[in-house]
Design an enzyme around this catalytic site. Structure first.
Site, PDB file in Angstrom:
ATOM      1  N   ASN A 112       0.816  -1.212   0.000  1.00 13.79           N
ATOM      2  CA  ASN A 112       0.000   0.000   0.000  1.00 13.79           C
ATOM      3  C   ASN A 112       0.850   1.264   0.000  1.00 13.79           C
ATOM      4  OD1 ASN A 112      -2.067  -1.758   0.076  1.00 13.79           O
ATOM      5  ND2 ASN A 112      -2.534  -1.503   2.244  1.00 13.79           N
ATOM      6  N   ILE A 113       0.285   2.284  -0.629  1.00 15.93           N
ATOM      7  CA  ILE A 113       1.009   3.546  -0.742  1.00 15.93           C
ATOM      8  C   ILE A 113       0.358   4.618   0.127  1.00 15.93           C
ATOM      9  CG2 ILE A 113       2.038   3.092  -2.994  1.00 15.93           C
ATOM     10  CD1 ILE A 113      -0.286   4.415  -4.356  1.00 15.93           C
ATOM     11  N   HIS A 131       5.862  -1.217  -2.580  1.00  9.94           N
ATOM     12  CA  HIS A 131       5.582  -0.363  -3.733  1.00  9.94           C
ATOM     13  C   HIS A 131       5.821   1.104  -3.425  1.00  9.94           C
ATOM     14  CE1 HIS A 131       2.898  -3.784  -5.518  1.00  9.94           C
ATOM     15  NE2 HIS A 131       4.175  -4.014  -5.642  1.00  9.94           N
ATOM     16  N   CYS A 142      16.880  13.994 -12.842  1.00 13.66           N
ATOM     17  CA  CYS A 142      18.158  14.108 -12.116  1.00 13.66           C
ATOM     18  C   CYS A 142      18.134  13.362 -10.786  1.00 13.66           C
ATOM     19  CB  CYS A 142      18.530  15.566 -11.894  1.00 13.66           C
ATOM     20  SG  CYS A 142      17.560  16.392 -10.608  1.00 13.66           S
ATOM     21  N   THR A 249      -5.221  -8.627  -0.402  1.00 18.81           N
ATOM     22  CA  THR A 249      -4.526  -8.419  -1.684  1.00 18.81           C
ATOM     23  C   THR A 249      -4.944  -9.504  -2.663  1.00 18.81           C
ATOM     24  OG1 THR A 249      -2.388  -8.441  -2.834  1.00 18.81           O
ATOM     25  CG2 THR A 249      -2.463  -9.623  -0.724  1.00 18.81           C
ATOM     26  N   SER A 250      -5.045  -9.120  -3.944  1.00 16.62           N
ATOM     27  CA  SER A 250      -5.401 -10.103  -4.981  1.00 16.62           C
ATOM     28  C   SER A 250      -4.172 -10.897  -5.426  1.00 16.62           C
ATOM     29  CB  SER A 250      -6.019  -9.386  -6.182  1.00 16.62           C
ATOM     30  OG  SER A 250      -5.084  -8.476  -6.730  1.00 16.62           O
ATOM     31  N   SER A 273      -9.238 -12.402   2.985  1.00 11.31           N
ATOM     32  CA  SER A 273      -9.646 -11.426   1.968  1.00 11.31           C
ATOM     33  C   SER A 273     -11.096 -11.669   1.586  1.00 11.31           C
ATOM     34  CB  SER A 273      -8.749 -11.552   0.732  1.00 11.31           C
ATOM     35  OG  SER A 273      -9.009 -10.508  -0.172  1.00 11.31           O
ATOM     36  N   CYS A 290     -11.821  -8.211   6.201  1.00 11.29           N
ATOM     37  CA  CYS A 290     -10.632  -8.494   7.029  1.00 11.29           C
ATOM     38  C   CYS A 290     -10.739  -7.910   8.434  1.00 11.29           C
ATOM     39  CB  CYS A 290      -9.350  -8.047   6.330  1.00 11.29           C
ATOM     40  SG  CYS A 290      -9.288  -6.323   5.868  1.00 11.29           S
TER      41      CYS A 290
HETATM   42  P1  OAD Z   1      -6.239  -5.323  -5.333  1.00 12.51           P
HETATM   43  O1  OAD Z   1      -7.289  -4.309  -5.570  1.00 12.51           O
HETATM   44  O2  OAD Z   1      -5.692  -6.033  -6.506  1.00 12.51           O
HETATM   45  O3  OAD Z   1      -6.775  -6.436  -4.315  1.00 12.51           O
HETATM   46  C1  OAD Z   1      -7.419  -6.087  -3.133  1.00 12.51           C
HETATM   47  C2  OAD Z   1      -8.047  -7.326  -2.559  1.00 12.51           C
HETATM   48  O4  OAD Z   1      -8.574  -7.004  -1.284  1.00 12.51           O
HETATM   49  C3  OAD Z   1      -9.191  -7.874  -3.395  1.00 12.51           C
HETATM   50  O5  OAD Z   1      -9.065  -9.266  -3.487  1.00 12.51           O
HETATM   51  C4  OAD Z   1     -10.434  -7.491  -2.605  1.00 12.51           C
HETATM   52  O6  OAD Z   1     -11.469  -8.462  -2.715  1.00 12.51           O
HETATM   53  C5  OAD Z   1      -9.909  -7.484  -1.209  1.00 12.51           C
HETATM   54  N1  OAD Z   1     -10.619  -6.566  -0.294  1.00 12.51           N
HETATM   55  C6  OAD Z   1     -11.076  -5.332  -0.519  1.00 12.51           C
HETATM   56  N2  OAD Z   1     -11.609  -4.805   0.595  1.00 12.51           N
HETATM   57  C7  OAD Z   1     -11.518  -5.760   1.561  1.00 12.51           C
HETATM   58  C8  OAD Z   1     -11.898  -5.840   2.931  1.00 12.51           C
HETATM   59  N3  OAD Z   1     -12.478  -4.805   3.554  1.00 12.51           N
HETATM   60  N4  OAD Z   1     -11.647  -6.978   3.601  1.00 12.51           N
HETATM   61  C9  OAD Z   1     -11.040  -8.032   2.984  1.00 12.51           C
HETATM   62  N5  OAD Z   1     -10.651  -8.001   1.696  1.00 12.51           N
HETATM   63  C10 OAD Z   1     -10.883  -6.893   0.988  1.00 12.51           C
HETATM   64  O7  OAD Z   1      -5.079  -4.595  -4.499  1.00 12.51           O
HETATM   65  P2  OAD Z   1      -3.589  -5.101  -4.249  1.00 12.51           P
HETATM   66  O8  OAD Z   1      -3.514  -6.571  -4.268  1.00 12.51           O
HETATM   67  O9  OAD Z   1      -3.101  -4.386  -3.059  1.00 12.51           O
HETATM   68  O10 OAD Z   1       0.438  -1.006  -7.305  1.00 12.51           O
HETATM   69  O11 OAD Z   1      -2.850  -4.543  -5.533  1.00 12.51           O
HETATM   70  C11 OAD Z   1      -1.460  -4.744  -5.687  1.00 12.51           C
HETATM   71  C12 OAD Z   1      -0.840  -3.593  -6.445  1.00 12.51           C
HETATM   72  O12 OAD Z   1      -1.516  -3.418  -7.664  1.00 12.51           O
HETATM   73  C13 OAD Z   1      -0.953  -2.265  -5.753  1.00 12.51           C
HETATM   74  O13 OAD Z   1       0.086  -2.046  -4.819  1.00 12.51           O
HETATM   75  C14 OAD Z   1      -0.913  -1.279  -6.873  1.00 12.51           C
HETATM   76  C15 OAD Z   1      -1.659  -2.010  -7.934  1.00 12.51           C
HETATM   77  O14 OAD Z   1      -1.264  -1.796  -9.233  1.00 12.51           O
HETATM   78  C16 OAD Z   1       0.851   0.294  -7.289  1.00 12.51           C
HETATM   79  O15 OAD Z   1       0.260   1.184  -6.771  1.00 12.51           O
HETATM   80  C17 OAD Z   1       2.139   0.554  -7.960  1.00 12.51           C
END
Ligand code: OAD
Length: 313
Positions: A112-113, A131, A142, A249-250, A273, A290
């Site tokens: 997360n950012i 990330h 630069c 996370t997915s 998740s 979560c």
């Molecule tokens: P995703 O959006 O791909 O996945 C988020 C996951 O969390 C999904 O499976 C949702 O179902 C689940 N989710 C959402 N809300 C939830 C909750 N309240 N409780 C439980 N689960 C929940 O996000 P990331 O996997 O974090 O890169 O994505 C990875 C990277 O892809 C990010 O860091 C980003 C993106 O491109 C950059 O910003 C460079």
């Protein structure tokens, strides 16, 4: 689909939490959605669903370094809406901080950012921001680095932050217009103080003659992850870890998605998740919100998770 394992049930998960001493917690955007921060890939609510109007072949291009170098306006048209502006953190952040307080947290690898781990009290030496984050920003030309928040006003104004070090003092478009106005006697010549940020609105952007553009130190697609990510994982954590908990996370983005398969298979792995993943087999899948899942785990473990619950969005 959980793999065949001696750990299967919620009670197994509770027992693992109670007995483990070196837990890796790998987190994604799902741990912040209860605070109203969208994740990326949830259909309808995720950031990528909301970017259709940009007409990109793939919404991930917003975070693609070569796209940014060609045209930073695409990222900056989105960035103003995703700047971290939260002081709150979720019960799941509190859960990770609690593991730290109990001396059980080996490392939180966060994708997360939003930098909310710091707000929850997770210490820098327990955290790898895989990330990057908005905490700092660097010039793409630069490398000059500044405090990330110092460019927030420019981003919020819908403009592109320029490098205070290498961007030329006179801009080809905006400044030439101002110079013309000055010659016409209708506007005074604009002077830049050292350290002032220059900025150009979208229509004024013109690389490379306009010099360096500042980019938040988020790891874009096409950029390497911070060295700390693989160094810590391979040289430190791999030998010590005794439990892996993946939350919200997915697991679609490498190399973070490769952490779980990389670790020895006898290390128990828990997945929490809303959406199941098909490409990684965990010992225990706990599908749901979560914040609710970790609260229930703590309740069963007899741990007092002190946090005001935020209603799920
Ligand atoms: P995703 O959006 O791909 O996945 C988020 C996951 O969390 C999904 O499976 C949702 O179902 C689940 N989710 C959402 N809300 C939830 C909750 N309240 N409780 C439980 N689960 C929940 O996000 P990331 O996997 O974090 O890169 O994505 C990875 C990277 O892809 C990010 O860091 C980003 C993106 O491109 C950059 O910003 C460079």
């Amino acid at each position: 689909r959980a793999k065949l394992s001696k750990f299967n049930t919620i009670e197994d998960a509770v027992h693992l939490l109670q007995t483990s001493k070196n837990i890796i917690v790998l987190t994604g955007a799902g741990i912040s959605t209860s605070l109203g921060i969208p994740d990326f890939r949830s259909k309808g609510t995720g950031l990528y669903s909301k970017l259709e109007h940009l007409g990109l072949s793939d919404p991930q291009e917003v975070f693609d370094i070569s796209v940014f170098r060609d045209d930073p306006t695409i990222f900056y048209s989105v960035a103003k809406d995703i700047l971290p502006d939260q002081d709150r953190y979720s019960p799941t952040h509190a859960f990770i901080a609690m593991l730290q307080q109990k001396g059980k947290l080996l490392t939180n690898y966060s994708q997360n950012i939003d930098n909310l781990e710091a707000k929850a009290g997770i210490k820098p030496d327990k955290l790898v921001q895989c990330h990057g984050s908005f905490a700092t920003a660097s010039c793409v030309m630069c490398g000059y680095q500044v405090d990330g928040e110092s460019i927030f006003p420019i981003i919020k104004a819908g403009k592109i932050p320029r490098c205070p070090k290498c961007a030329p003092k006179e801009r080809t478009t905006a400044n030439s217009r101002k110079r013309k106005l000055a010659r016409d006697g209708t506007e005074k010549k604009v002077r830049r103080r050292p350290g002032d940020y220059d900025s150009a609105s979208d229509s004024e952007y013109d690389l490379p003659s306009n010099g360096g553009v500042m980019k938040p130190d988020i790891t874009f697609f096409g950029e390497p992850l911070p060295d700390e990510f693989s160094r810590r994982l391979t040289e430190h954590d791999k030998e010590l870890v005794d439990l892996v908990i993946v939350i919200g996370t997915s697991l679609k983005v490498a190399p973070v998605s490769e952490v779980v398969p990389y670790l020895p298979p006898h290390i128990p792995q828990i997945y929490i998740s809303r959406t199941p993943v098909g490409h990684v087999n965990f010992d225990i899948d706990m599908l749901g919100d979560c914040d609710v899942v970790v609260s229930e785990l703590c309740r069963r473990a007899g741990w007092d998770l002190r946090h005001e619950m935020v209603p799920p969005n």
